[in-house]
Design a protein around this motif. Structure first.
Motif, PDB file in Angstrom:
ATOM      1  N   UNK A 327      -6.308  25.624  -9.478  1.00 35.98           N
ATOM      2  CA  UNK A 327      -7.390  26.123  -8.614  1.00 35.98           C
ATOM      3  C   UNK A 327      -6.830  26.320  -7.214  1.00 35.98           C
ATOM      4  N   UNK A 328      -6.862  27.558  -6.741  1.00 39.50           N
ATOM      5  CA  UNK A 328      -6.281  27.873  -5.437  1.00 39.50           C
ATOM      6  C   UNK A 328      -6.917  27.066  -4.315  1.00 39.50           C
ATOM      7  N   UNK A 329      -8.160  26.673  -4.513  1.00 40.50           N
ATOM      8  CA  UNK A 329      -8.847  25.920  -3.457  1.00 40.50           C
ATOM      9  C   UNK A 329      -8.270  24.525  -3.275  1.00 40.50           C
ATOM     10  N   UNK A 330      -7.524  24.034  -4.264  1.00 38.84           N
ATOM     11  CA  UNK A 330      -6.947  22.692  -4.164  1.00 38.84           C
ATOM     12  C   UNK A 330      -5.690  22.661  -3.299  1.00 38.84           C
ATOM     13  N   UNK A 385       2.526  18.606  -5.565  1.00 41.33           N
ATOM     14  CA  UNK A 385       3.015  18.892  -4.222  1.00 41.33           C
ATOM     15  C   UNK A 385       1.953  19.590  -3.385  1.00 41.33           C
ATOM     16  N   UNK A 386       1.903  19.214  -2.137  1.00 37.71           N
ATOM     17  CA  UNK A 386       1.113  19.927  -1.124  1.00 37.71           C
ATOM     18  C   UNK A 386       2.075  20.317  -0.018  1.00 37.71           C
ATOM     19  N   UNK A 387       1.620  21.154   0.896  1.00 41.10           N
ATOM     20  CA  UNK A 387       2.487  21.604   1.969  1.00 41.10           C
ATOM     21  C   UNK A 387       2.969  20.408   2.789  1.00 41.10           C
ATOM     22  N   UNK A 388       4.286  20.164   2.743  1.00 36.17           N
ATOM     23  CA  UNK A 388       4.854  19.074   3.527  1.00 36.17           C
ATOM     24  C   UNK A 388       5.067  17.778   2.766  1.00 36.17           C
ATOM     25  N   UNK A 389       4.689  17.691   1.519  1.00 38.12           N
ATOM     26  CA  UNK A 389       4.862  16.429   0.801  1.00 38.12           C
ATOM     27  C   UNK A 389       4.421  16.514  -0.639  1.00 38.12           C
ATOM     28  N   UNK A 390       4.411  15.373  -1.323  1.00 39.28           N
ATOM     29  CA  UNK A 390       4.001  15.336  -2.711  1.00 39.28           C
ATOM     30  C   UNK A 390       4.286  13.984  -3.326  1.00 39.28           C
TER      31      UNK A 390
END
Length: 574
Positions: A327-330, A385-390
């Motif tokens: 889901x792109x919103x995540x 992963x998210x932007x900058x970490x995971x």
């Protein structure tokens, strides 16, 4: 005085006569001894000449045998010797080819399993001290055994899945696909198999062997069935093994059948109880892989009736379902697989498994039947992963099961059963069901699964083998959740299934949410001819396969397929 002289003269005369007689006897004996010595020397010379003649004849026969080991005995041994040898070997085998009982080499042997006999697999318990058999060569201290077969096969399916001799059970088309309403027919030689076993003694107790088995079920970038049919050779089984029969230790490294596979006897390589079918994807419910591994097996007792084994095997998971990061919103990404690079296949994926699969098994052959207990442990991993970490997520899965092979009527009728239950076991079923899906944070979530296979086979006639199998693989329950109106996981009740029953409809999520694959099949193998130059087999098989998806919005999709396979196999070395 005169009397005394006469007495002396008579006595002297008698002594002289006795001495003369003794000398004559000695001379006679010496003459006889010389004659016997001369006779013995003549006999020695005659025997030496006979020995030279025999050695020359044996050398001549050896040259003839090496040039043509299947030549008539009358030419190689002479009529009298051939008649005697023929009388002692009348029951060796049926000469259906009409070549006569002429062969010099010992009859060939295969692995003592139904599958081994049908595919000419070299035996699992060879004897390096036995005479050479057909299909064997001796190079110094190394004995080579040839195996395999050439096959011309045909397959018809009621639903078109564009498969060759190996069916894609989880790829049977659903009714929204036009291919579901079309049959298919293919002819193929690609299951033809080449095998080579090399064996030698390293020490008095230690035997080494290397085994290679290949077929043509690989596909290259230019492979097609339109013109040149350039399908490529592939590695089926490639391994080396160290065997200590005296102490009961067997160490194997390379690619072989997984230790999770049911065995016919013990736990030794090439004794696997593979179904007797023509179908190269075997039967749903049959647990197996062929992969890289390191295996140690210990046998117990003089007859090796009990065995325990541990195998460390190359991992490769089968993921499925919908991750919340889809889901792109995540604003997140789930990474659990990578596209192949270098010598790996760039057209498929390789999962990010952190450790090998561990498989342990114990087996018993107490005198009636074969019995097994199996355990398996697996390790899955992905990264959210998210932007900058995971963060990484690792899960442990596995389960256990067992199997048996029972001789209901010895050498005439057999029953087999095997099963496996646990989590994350989809890879080990022949239908390649999924191992895991995804949880709320995108983490790996192993799926609960079970596999079962039942079989009945036998030999009602010496030249006829019959078999039947019924098996199923199933995901026992859903692993899914809903969030903000979206549906995730595997088997979610909110997945849209409404289009699965309408041709060309696109709203059908069934292919990614299969619950059960089941099949019933039966067939035969007929030995059409068997002689000094090989064996000719004719086989036929029919199967009905049922595929069921989890229910969702619009119902519970299902599909099925009928398949008919025929095979003509020539085994040159069996």
């Amino acid at each position: 005085m005169t009397v005394i002289f006469l007495s002396y003269s008579a006595s002297h005369f008698a002594s002289s006569a006795h001495a003369a007689g003794t000398n004559d006897a000695i001379a006679l004996m010496e003459k006889q001894i010389h004659a016997m010595q001369a006779q013995l020397e003549a006999m020695k010379q005659k025997q030496a000449a006979e020995n030279r003649r025999v050695r020359a004849e044996l050398a001549r026969q050896r040259e003839l045998i090496e040039a043509d080991p299947y030549a008539p005995r009358e030419r190689l041994l002479g009529p009298a010797a051939a008649a005697g040898h023929l009388a002692s070997s009348r029951t060796r085998h049926d000469d259906v080819f009409g070549l006569g009982d002429n062969a010099i080499l010992t009859p060939s042997r295969t692995a003592s399993t139904p599958y081994g006999e049908l595919t000419a697999i070299p035996p699992a318990h060879p004897d390096l001290y036995s005479p050479l058999r057909r299909g064997q060569l001796q190079i110094g201290g190394i004995r080579l055994t040839l195996g395999g077969y050439l096959e011309a096969a045909g397959v018809w399916r009621s639903r078109n899945s564009a498969a060759d001799i190996a069916s894609a059970y989880n790829g049977i088309p659903w009714h929204n696909q036009p291919a579901s309403h079309m049959s298919e027919f293919h002819q193929t030689e690609r299951q033809s198999r080449l095998a080579l076993l090399a064996e030698g003694m390293l020490t008095r107790k230690l035997v080494a062997d290397a085994y290679v088995e290949t077929d043509f079920q690989g596909s290259g970038s230019s492979s097609n069935s339109r013109q040149s049919n350039s399908y490529v050779l592939r590695a089926r089984v490639v391994y080396g093994e160290l065997k200590n029969h005296e102490d009961g230790w067997y160490l194997l490294g390379g690619q072989s059948w997984s230790l999770i596979t049911l065995y016919n006897k013990g736990l030794l390589a090439r004794d696997e109880q593979t179904p007797m079918v023509i179908e190269a994807q075997y039967v749903p419910g049959f647990n197996w892989t062929r992969n890289a591994q390191f295996r140690a097996v210990k046998t117990f007792g003089k007859e090796e009736r009990y065995a325990a084994g541990l195998s460390i095997e190359n991992p490769s998971a089968v993921p499925a379902g919908v991750s919340p990061c889809s889901n792109a919103a995540r604003h997140c990404t789930t990474t659990d697989r990578l596209t192949g690079t270098n010598v790996n296949n760039p057209s498929t994926y390789y999962t990010t498994d952190p450790a090998p699969d561990l498989i342990a098994k114990i087996a018993a052959d107490p005198g009636w039947g074969h019995y097994e207990l199996t355990g398996v442990m697996r390790f899955f991993r992905d990264r959210t992963s998210t932007l900058g970490g995971g963060s990484n997520h690792t899960r442990i899965a596995g389960g256990g099961g067992g199997g048996m092979v029972l001789p209901l009527i010895n050498r005439k009728l057999y029953f087999q059963a095997s099963g496996l239950v646990g989590t994350g076991l989809g890879r080990y079923g022949t239908s390649n069901m999924p191992d895991y899906t995804y949880g709320r944070n995108g983490a790996v979530t192993p799926l609960p699964e079970a596999n079962l296979l039942l079989g009945l086979y036998g030999n009602p006639l010496k030249t006829l083998k019959l078999y039947s199998y019924a098996g199923a693989e199933t995901v026992l329950s859903r692993r899914s959740f809903d969030e903000d109106g979206s549906h995730y996981g595997y088997g979610n009740r909110g997945f849209d299934m409404r289009g699965c029953f309408t041709e060309l409809a696109t709203n059908c999520a069934a292919s990614g949410n299969i619950r059960t694959v089941a099949q019933a099949t039966g067939g035969f193998w007929y030995t059409a001819a068997k002689g000094d130059y090989g064996t000719l087999l004719v086989g036929g098989q029919y199967s009905h396969t049922h595929v069921q998806a989890f229910s969702g919005v619009g119902g519970k999709p299902k599909s099925d397929a009928d398949m008919v396979l025929m095979s003509l196999r020539y085994q040159p070395f069996n």
